[in-house]
Design an enzyme around this catalytic site. Structure first.
Site, PDB file in Angstrom:
ATOM      1  N   GLY A  28     -53.851 -49.167  33.229  1.00 39.97           N
ATOM      2  CA  GLY A  28     -52.610 -49.779  33.729  1.00 39.97           C
ATOM      3  C   GLY A  28     -52.871 -51.234  34.037  1.00 39.97           C
ATOM      4  CB  ALA A  29     -55.566 -53.435  32.760  1.00 37.66           C
ATOM      5  N   GLY A  31     -50.266 -53.912  34.559  1.00 34.94           N
ATOM      6  CA  GLY A  31     -49.245 -53.626  35.565  1.00 34.94           C
ATOM      7  C   GLY A  31     -49.419 -54.431  36.840  1.00 34.94           C
ATOM      8  CB  ILE A  33     -51.540 -51.734  41.187  1.00 36.42           C
ATOM      9  CG1 ILE A  33     -50.412 -51.058  41.968  1.00 36.42           C
ATOM     10  CG2 ILE A  33     -52.878 -51.509  41.899  1.00 36.42           C
ATOM     11  CD1 ILE A  33     -50.591 -49.572  42.193  1.00 36.42           C
ATOM     12  CB  ALA A  34     -53.924 -53.989  37.008  1.00 35.17           C
ATOM     13  CG  ASP A  59     -51.227 -51.192  30.116  1.00 35.48           C
ATOM     14  OD1 ASP A  59     -50.267 -50.591  29.592  1.00 35.48           O
ATOM     15  OD2 ASP A  59     -51.237 -51.540  31.313  1.00 35.48           O
ATOM     16  NE  ARG A 109     -41.813 -42.068  44.682  1.00 40.67           N
ATOM     17  CZ  ARG A 109     -41.484 -41.949  45.966  1.00 40.67           C
ATOM     18  NH1 ARG A 109     -40.473 -41.219  46.326  1.00 40.67           N
ATOM     19  NH2 ARG A 109     -42.193 -42.548  46.895  1.00 40.67           N
ATOM     20  CG  ASN A 122     -47.934 -39.477  35.546  1.00 39.89           C
ATOM     21  OD1 ASN A 122     -48.314 -40.428  34.887  1.00 39.89           O
ATOM     22  ND2 ASN A 122     -46.943 -39.572  36.413  1.00 39.89           N
ATOM     23  CG  ASP A 176     -51.023 -42.677  52.115  1.00 37.65           C
ATOM     24  OD1 ASP A 176     -49.840 -42.995  51.936  1.00 37.65           O
ATOM     25  OD2 ASP A 176     -51.758 -42.264  51.201  1.00 37.65           O
ATOM     26  CG  HIS A 204     -50.309 -41.083  47.861  1.00 38.04           C
ATOM     27  ND1 HIS A 204     -50.281 -41.963  48.916  1.00 38.04           N
ATOM     28  CD2 HIS A 204     -49.583 -41.678  46.881  1.00 38.04           C
ATOM     29  CE1 HIS A 204     -49.591 -43.030  48.582  1.00 38.04           C
ATOM     30  NE2 HIS A 204     -49.151 -42.882  47.351  1.00 38.04           N
TER      31      HIS A 204
END
Ligand code: NAD
Ligand code: LMR
Length: 350
Positions: A28-29, A31, A33-34, A59, A109, A122, A176, A204
């Site tokens: 997911g590089a 994306g 977060i990456a 990716d 999500r 997934n 969290d 999670h």
């Protein structure tokens, strides 16, 4: 004599080979977060300031042009530890001989979407990646699953990689955990590093149980229990829990995107603790394989427990007293995970 020793030391230092680079894959590089994560990894915040790194960015094919941009930016950071950046859409390249895998890639999500809706897509992704880990990665590889539903994706990846020890797989509940620390710290008017030993139990998801019965807060130099520091049991048993449980959804509602900066920070915390161990006398939370012998949690789940790590090996902190309030919440999140696992296993066998 001292001068001689000093110059010998300097010669030895000069000719000592640097550590071999480790190979780290981030999926997911391309994306979000990456984008917040790769810089921290490449500059040594996770695997150490002396550890050269080969970064592999995986990716899907349509994202390859974006990955090229990420590669350019990493090059432009001129980071001395970063020896090579390899963008790819092929698992056989992405997982080849890797030491650490951070599996972020999946579908995030969107507002109003149930996490279970994402399960089917997934399972397919994490089955393929688990099989690729099994075939191409080092058997010592440490695998951190971030993509949601993280616990069950992690279980599917592990089941699809039978030659890699189950203990090498974990999923991210550190975000969290960090959220819980911060909430307590803000309530007590102290910095977040003054709060330790909160626990995230279970999934999670919104059934997770953030538990501060064993947490300590350092208030003006003395360590007291979180309940004594907060002095508001109703808040700790009510709004505190729901705030942490629903924080991900609240961020999505506000940003129209899921957490990225805080997720990246938590990934760094999690992987750094795997690499270098947890602090003496402290525990953190991570989703790990439940073997059926801790806190009455059913086996064959990836469940978040209080964890200590030494020599790259984790152990559940056992023996903490659990009251009825906690018991019910720990069981509820376990029940959700059992249901998620059973649905996922049906998809896996299709
Ligand atoms: P994003 O949509 O910005 O990026 C996801 C990337 O994954 C995209 O570039 C996409 O092309 C890629 N991808 C999809 N399928 C892939 C595959 N099979 N192989 C490789 N790459 C693939 O999403 P994001 O905001 O970076 O979030 C990623 C995931 O992390 C989501 O599932 C999100 O829900 C989850 N998340 C988890 C936590 C946690 O604490 N566990 C926190 C925040 C977000
Ligand atoms: C988070 O906790 O911020 C994310 O897991 C939310 C999500 O569903 O992507």
């Amino acid at each position: 004599m001292l001068t001689l020793l000093t110059s010998m030391y300097m010669v030895v230092r000069a000719i000592s080979p640097q550590a071999e680079p480790i190979r780290v894959v981030v999926t997911g590089a391309a994306g979000q977060i990456a984008y917040s994560l790769l810089f921290s990894i490449a500059k040594g915040d996770v695997f150490g300031k002396d550890q050269p790194i080969i970064l592999i960015l995986l990716d899907i094919p349509p994202m390859l042009p974006v990955l090229d941009g990420v590669v350019m930016e990493l090059q432009d950071c001129a980071l001395p530890l970063l020896r090579e950046v390899i963008p790819t859409d092929k698992v056989e390249v992405g997982f080849k001989d890797i030491d650490a895998a951070i599996l972020v890639g999946s579908m995030p999500r969107k507002e109003g979407m149930e996490r279970k809706d994402l399960l089917k897509a997934n399972v397919a992704i994490f089955k393929t990646q688990g099989q690729a880990l099994d075939k191409y990665a080092k058997k010592t590889v440490k695998v951190l699953v971030v993509g949601n539903p993280a616990n069950t994706n992690c279980l599917i990846a592990s089941k699809s990689a039978p030659s890699i020890p189950k203990e090498n797989f974990s999923c991210l509940t550190r975000l969290d955990h960090n959220r819980a620390c911060s909430q307590v710290a803000m309530r007590c008017g102290v910095s977040s590093d003054k709060v330790k030993n909160v626990i995230i139990w279970g999934n999670h998801s919104s059934t997770q149980y953030p538990d501060v019965h064993h947490a300590k807060v350092n208030v003006s130099g003395s360590e007291v229990s979180a309940y004594d520091a907060v002095k508001n049991d109703a808040w700790l048993r009510g709004d505190f829990i729901s705030t942490v449980q629903l924080r991900g959804a609240a961020v999505i509602k506000a940003r129209k995107l899921s957490s990225a900066m805080s997720a990246a920070k938590a990934i760094c915390d999690h992987m750094r603790d795997i690499w270098f161990g947890t602090k003496e006398g402290e525990f953190i939370s991570m989703g790990v394989y439940a073997a059926g012998n801790s806190y009455g949690i059913p086996e064959d789940l990836i469940y978040s427990f209080p964890i200590q790590i030494k020599n790259k090996t984790w152990k559940v902190v056992d023996g903490l007293p659990i009251n009825d309030f906690s018991r019910a919440k720990m069981d509820a999140t376990a029940a959700e995970l059992v249901e998620e696992r059973d649905t996922a296993m049906d998809f896996l066998s299709q």
